[in-house]
Design an enzyme around this catalytic site. Structure first.
Site, PDB file in Angstrom:
ATOM      1  N   ASN A 172       0.793  -1.187   0.267  1.00  0.00           N
ATOM      2  CA  ASN A 172       0.176   0.074   0.042  1.00  0.00           C
ATOM      3  C   ASN A 172       0.845   1.277  -0.024  1.00  0.00           C
ATOM      4  O   ASN A 172       0.417   2.152  -0.289  1.00  0.00           O
ATOM      5  CB  ASN A 172      -1.200   0.079   1.226  1.00  0.00           C
ATOM      6  CG  ASN A 172      -0.157  -0.291   2.470  1.00  0.00           C
ATOM      7  OD1 ASN A 172       0.860  -0.632   2.594  1.00  0.00           O
ATOM      8  ND2 ASN A 172      -0.970  -0.046   3.637  1.00  0.00           N
ATOM      9  N   GLU A 275       5.593  -4.575  12.195  1.00  0.00           N
ATOM     10  CA  GLU A 275       4.475  -3.487  11.879  1.00  0.00           C
ATOM     11  C   GLU A 275       3.253  -3.961  11.474  1.00  0.00           C
ATOM     12  O   GLU A 275       3.225  -4.629  10.062  1.00  0.00           O
ATOM     13  CB  GLU A 275       4.941  -2.329  11.393  1.00  0.00           C
ATOM     14  CG  GLU A 275       4.310  -0.993  11.443  1.00  0.00           C
ATOM     15  CD  GLU A 275       3.048  -0.826  10.382  1.00  0.00           C
ATOM     16  OE1 GLU A 275       1.703  -1.131  10.745  1.00  0.00           O
ATOM     17  OE2 GLU A 275       3.437  -0.538   9.303  1.00  0.00           O
ATOM     18  N   CYS A 309      -2.598   1.076   7.150  1.00  0.00           N
ATOM     19  CA  CYS A 309      -2.616   0.508   8.485  1.00  0.00           C
ATOM     20  C   CYS A 309      -2.963   1.536   9.544  1.00  0.00           C
ATOM     21  O   CYS A 309      -3.479   1.373  10.620  1.00  0.00           O
ATOM     22  CB  CYS A 309      -1.286  -0.241   8.887  1.00  0.00           C
ATOM     23  SG  CYS A 309      -0.070   1.192   9.014  1.00  0.00           S
ATOM     24  N   GLU A 483       9.565   2.080  13.903  1.00  0.00           N
ATOM     25  CA  GLU A 483      10.200   2.523  12.938  1.00  0.00           C
ATOM     26  C   GLU A 483      10.225   4.136  12.858  1.00  0.00           C
ATOM     27  O   GLU A 483       9.209   4.622  13.483  1.00  0.00           O
ATOM     28  CB  GLU A 483       9.667   1.979  11.430  1.00  0.00           C
ATOM     29  CG  GLU A 483       9.915   0.638  11.370  1.00  0.00           C
ATOM     30  CD  GLU A 483       9.277   0.106  10.113  1.00  0.00           C
ATOM     31  OE1 GLU A 483       9.902  -0.813   9.396  1.00  0.00           O
ATOM     32  OE2 GLU A 483       8.196   0.420   9.686  1.00  0.00           O
TER      33      GLU A 483
END
Length: 500
Positions: A172, A275, A309, A483
């Site tokens: 994505n 993640e 997300c 991250e």
């Protein structure tokens, strides 16, 4: 001039300028060379807005993955020894090239992923910011030197790269995710093997070639970056995770896949960054500025047609403003324009594939059958491609799949609540905890939410939280590690304590 690895395999490029199409590597990158898969197989990459094939891409397998790891492992000692300043300058040059090629990369992101060009340009800028940030962090890896409290010796604490890393990126955000993983890895001194998503491998390859070219020009080991696209993630990840030469795994994707990868990573006790999935609540309290809340809701929900997300998944609105908020949100969704991402004026592109549309259609229909009211949308537009109209529903039961599962589509279900405590309970009523959003003018409430909402990130009176200089990640089933920010490079470093 054509880039190495670019082939005459373009079938349809209505959304991709020919000057860009001619420079997209479609092969496997191993030790500085683009080559076909050992099997000779390829897989198709399609434009989700037209369903037409763009490219045939090399379909890597087990031996290709192991070849890439051999290259990364072979480059590890030399790359670790490269001066931090030189690594910083390499990444700075990559940042400048990505920025200069914004239009080309944005066109590629739109072609293979479908998002509107304006969003693709924003993603390129966002990705470049990660590269710039970690170019600056390369020279700031602090250690420690001090006399021990006992006075009998001195203590040194040193940081060193963990070693070869496997980076598995999602479809994505094809440039943002490679930048968010590769930049800190290279900054820390770790060579990498990248497994891009099957649906969007082209942008990854384009950026990898930029990095490869900079490495070669500077006389640095080309095996620092390797890319293995594949139609079978297991055929790449399985052999790599079983190989003791691999020392780090970074994955962005579903919680289910992440859990299976963690099991494999446990065999060699790998450092892991995960993640994973989310189910973001968007809390609107009675004292919220509704104009700001609606603007933030559209931003938090509709980026990439809801396929992020960190997309707002559940709109939890306090009862006193629920009707007004829903009416304004419906009006805002009416102004959205569905279309091909390359078309002028488009604000909502397609979903990534047919199964995604089918699933969104299913959960919306289930909600409507259960008594939810569709205020706008709830259907597919009559056009080619994998589209679903922007949809708002209210009178939604919080037990419905529309609320309990991550939608990954342009659908906003509105659930009402009474007290602040009830709103927090609804927000926390999920296994996930990646991000939450809250709109309120009460500073004391903000502080309470920061302590009571189970989330890795909290956006207050804004629909965006991501920033290269800030730690990105979640709690509970939403993942491990961070991250971005100073924390992002820590994931690629080991700590060595020396007692002198």
């Amino acid at each position: 001039m054509r880039l190495p690895g670019a082939r005459d395999t373009v079938r349809m490029t209505t959304s991709l300028p020919p000057t860009v199409a001619a420079h997209v590597p479609t092969e496997i990158l191993v030790d500085g060379s683009w080559r076909p898969a050992r099997s000779g197989r390829t897989f198709e990459v399609a434009d989700p807005a037209t369903t037409q094939t763009l490219f045939d891409v090399a379909d890597g397998g087990e031996q290709d993955a192991l070849d890439a790891l051999t290259a990364a492992d072979g480059a590890s000692a030399e790359w670790r020894a490269v001066a931090p300043r030189q690594r910083a300058e390499l990444l700075r040059a990559v940042f400048e090239t990505i920025t200069a090629r914004t239009e080309d990369i944005a066109a590629l992101v739109t072609a293979e992923g479908g998002k509107p060009l304006a969003e693709s340009r924003a993603e390129v800028a966002y990705a470049a910011d990660y590269v710039r940030w970690y170019s600056e962090q390369a020279v700031r890896l602090d250690g420690l030197a001090r006399r021990a409290p006992s006075g009998t010796n001195h203590q040194l604490v040193l940081r060193r790269p963990v070693g070869p890393a496997l980076l598995i990126t999602p479809w994505n955000f094809p440039i943002a995710m490679i930048a968010r993983k590769v930049a800190p890895a290279l900054s820390a001194g770790c060579p990498v093997v990248v497994k891009p998503a099957q649906l969007t491998p082209l942008t990854t390859a384009f950026v990898a070639e930029i990095i490869r070219a900079e490495l070669v020009e500077r006389g640095m080991p080309a095996g620092v970056i390797n890319v293995v696209p594949s139609s079978s993630a297991r055929s790449v990840s399985g052999p790599l995770l079983a190989d003791p030469r691999l020392r780090k795994l970074s994955f962005t994707g579903s919680t289910e896949v992440g859990a299976s990868l963690l099991k494999l990573a446990s065999e060699h006790i790998l450092r892991t960054s995960m993640e994973l999935g989310g189910n973001a609540p968007f809390l609107v309290f009675d004292d919220a500025d509704l104009d700001d809340a609606v603007e933030g809701a559209v931003a938090a929900k509709m980026r990439n047609a809801g396929q992020t997300c960190v997309a707002a998944n559940r709109f939890l609105v306090q009862r006193g403003v629920a009707d007004e908020f829903t009416t304004r949100l419906t009006a805002a969704f009416e102004r959205l324009v569905v279309g091909h991402g390359a078309e002028t004026g488009t604000t909502v592109g397609p979903l990534i594939e047919k199964s995604a549309v089918d699933r969104v259609e299913e959960v919306v229909a289930q909600a409507a059958d259960a008594g939810a009211r569709v205020r706008i949308g709830g259907d597919r537009p009559d056009r080619p491609g994998y589209f679903y109209n922007p949809t708002v529903l209210d009178r939604v039961d919080p037990a419905l799949r529309l609320v309990t599962e991550e939608i990954f589509g342009p659908v906003a279900p509105v659930v009402t609540f009474g007290s602040e405590a009830e709103g927090v309970e609804l927000a926390n009523g999920t296994p996930f905890g990646l991000v939450a959003y809250a709109y309120t003018r009460d500073v004391a409430r903000v502080l309470r939410l920061a302590e009571s909402v189970e989330t890795g990130m909290l956006g207050v009176n804004r629909g965006m939280v991501s920033d290269a200089s800030a730690p990105f990640g979640g709690v509970k089933a939403s993942g491990l590690g961070r991250e971005g920010g100073e924390a992002g490079i820590e994931e690629y470093l080991e700590t060595t304590y020396v007692a002198l």
